[in-house]
Design a protein around this motif. Structure first.
Motif: not given
Length: 553
Positions: A24-27, A50-52, A54-72
């Motif tokens: 998983a790519e956690i920057a 972080i789970r992948y 593929e047979w459930v949703n091949p385009d998405a990574q499933r994230l759980m617990g204290n998820v943080v994103f940043r966009h600019d």
């Protein structure tokens, strides 16, 4: 039985999941701050799991617990998410929190964010906070490019001053302007505003109105379709024939534009202004009206007109300026007297009564109307003039009238013959609205044409004395009774002395007389030679002046 094939399948699946989690790519935050990092991309800063799948949703990574994103410059927090890294977007769930600097905070139960379009869609228990403003709704879209958020399933905006509710709305976090539509209600402890459309600035607390709106507070009801209302100062600028109701609906002000200041207790009306007083049955019209609530005073000017309609037939009064003045008791909690003052070129019309004067005063203290400076009154074929005329009213009808100084009564018989009575003063008394009799005193002179049973003039009677009483019947002179010493001459109609037909101060001012309600606006004054001569004997006695005693410092 133990199945070897199933065992190896489960083992391989666990290994794949573990590999996905390890890759998983956690920057790191330091890398995102680097100038070489593309700020167009959404970065995952943290996730406990972080789970992948593929047979459930091949385009998405499933994230759980204290998820943080940043966009600019924006951080997004949640409990779980589906991260579409290739599409630069994600779905987030539970305990959504979005922070942008120290000015914008957004909360909700679920979120979709597209990093390419920079568009947020938040649903369920949505709360947008922007400094002193809070927006509550169940569905909110927010465009980070424009700073514009909008809802369409009902929302509530809260600020320091008020609460704003509507079905649809949008809010600009840059300009702090909000637009609300459909079932709009703006409420505070002091007032309620309802409308179909409302523009509101959360910084200035000013509401801009562009559709029919009603503002209700303890003192007023405002109906307008165009204007602005300051919810902090409770002041307003109202346009397009707005209406302000006061005193429980007893008073209405309508104007092309109205400036209203609740804290100052002041209103100004501009354009074609109308004030309706339903309690006293009086309308006031003008091109400019000023009203002060605290001292219950008003000024009306610019084609100023008062219309009084309590007696059935409406009375129209015009002056250059009208002023309403109220006098209070010592505690200033109740009005003991009100005055209406008319200044310059007063003209009055009622079907049975017309008047002109330089100025007038009506007072509630004794229900009197006083006309000043060459006043003239007409009643059908009769005319009365003097230096001052006072009418004492009873239920809007004349009880008695007092003509003071160079008083003259004239009654028209035909274009040549006039009944005339002159004296220092005249007191005329009325019964059921009709003149009954009049007492004339002080250097009385009279010219009178008695009538026979067929209402034909039988002669001319000239009389002089100290006082007389004139009796009227059907508003016409019936008889004259001299009181005290008098002398007179009776002239037959065929032997009239033209020099005696008119008293020295005789004038018939029919050309000045108001002809209809509209004619009160057109002033026609006396000619210079027709003005009353100043009578020094009628001047008021000056008040004494206190002088200091000799030797007193």
């Amino acid at each position: 039985m133990f199945n070897l094939r199933s065992f190896f399948f489960v083992l391989m699946l666990g290994c794949m999941t573990a590999v996905a989690a390890q890759n998983a790519e956690i920057a790191p935050e330091s890398e995102i701050e680097s100038e070489s990092v593309d700020t167009n991309w959404v970065y995952l800063l943290n996730a406990d799991v972080i789970r992948y799948e593929e047979w459930v949703n091949p385009d998405a990574q499933r994230l759980m617990g204290n998820v943080v994103f940043r966009h600019d410059s924006m951080y997004m927090y949640c409990d779980s998410a589906l991260f579409y890294q290739e599409r630069n977007s994600f779905d987030a769930y539970h305990n959504i929190r979005i922070e942008q600097g120290d000015t914008l905070f957004l909360f909700g139960d679920s979120l979709f964010y597209d990093g390419n379009t920079r568009l947020l869609r938040v649903m369920d228990n949505v709360r947008l906070e922007n400094k002193t403003m809070i927006l509550l709704t169940d569905r909110l879209n927010y465009d980070r490019n424009t700073g514009l958020g909008w809802f369409f399933d009902g929302g509530t905006l809260l600020d320091e001053e008020s609460t704003l509710i509507s079905e649809y709305g949008q809010f600009d976090t840059n300009t702090k302007m909000a637009v609300f539509m459909d079932g709009v209600s703006l409420e505070s402890p002091d007032y309620t505003l309802t409308s179909d459309t409302l523009h509101y600035n959360t910084d200035t607390h000013i509401a801009f109105l562009n559709s029919p709106a009603t503002i209700v507070n303890e003192d007023n009801v405002i109906n307008t379709s165009h204007g602005r209302f300051n919810t902090e100062t409770k002041s307003a600028v109202l346009l397009d024939r707005s209406v302000v109701e006061q005193n429980g609906g007893e008073t209405h002000m309508t104007g092309d534009s109205i400036v209203y200041d609740s804290e100052a207790g002041m209103m100004e009306g501009f354009g074609q202004v109308i004030i309706k007083n339903y309690k006293d049955k009086v309308d006031a019209l003008g091109e400019y009206v000023y009203y002060n609530r605290d001292n219950d005073s008003a000024v009306i000017t610019g084609r100023a007109l008062l219309i009084e309609y309590s007696a059935g037939d409406s009375m129209f009064a015009h002056a250059d300026t009208f002023r309403l003045v109220s006098f209070y008791n010592a505690a200033h909690d109740s009005v003991v007297e009100r005055q209406v003052r008319g200044f310059n070129r007063v003209r009055v019309y009622r079907m049975d009564l017309q008047m002109v004067a330089d100025s007038m005063v009506f007072t509630t203290k004794d229900s009197s109307l006083t006309l000043y400076d060459d006043p003239i009154l007409w009643n059908e074929d009769s005319q009365v003039l003097g230096e001052k005329i006072i009418f004492y009213l009873n239920d809007s009808t004349i009880d008695w009238a007092h003509v003071i100084g160079q008083a003259l009564f004239v009654q028209w018989n035909d274009s040549v013959h006039f009944n005339q009575i002159a004296g220092r003063e005249i007191k005329a008394y009325f019964k059921a609205g009709e003149i009954d009799y009049a007492d004339v005193t002080g250097n009385v002179q009279a010219v009178f044409y008695p009538l026979d049973s067929d209402s034909a003039m039988i002669g001319m009677n000239t009389t002089e004395g100290s006082s007389l009483r004139t009796h009227f019947k059907m508003r016409a002179v019936d008889k004259i009774v001299m009181i005290g010493h008098s002398n007179g001459v009776m002239y037959p109609m065929d032997k009239l002395d033209e020099k005696k037909m008119y008293l020295p101060n005789f004038s018939w001012f029919d050309r000045i007389r108001p002809l209809d309600p509209d004619d009160v606006f057109y002033w026609r004054g006396k000619r210079a030679e027709e003005q009353l001569k100043k009578n020094n004997s009628n001047k008021e006695v000056p008040l004494p002046t206190l002088k200091g005693r000799k030797g007193r410092k």
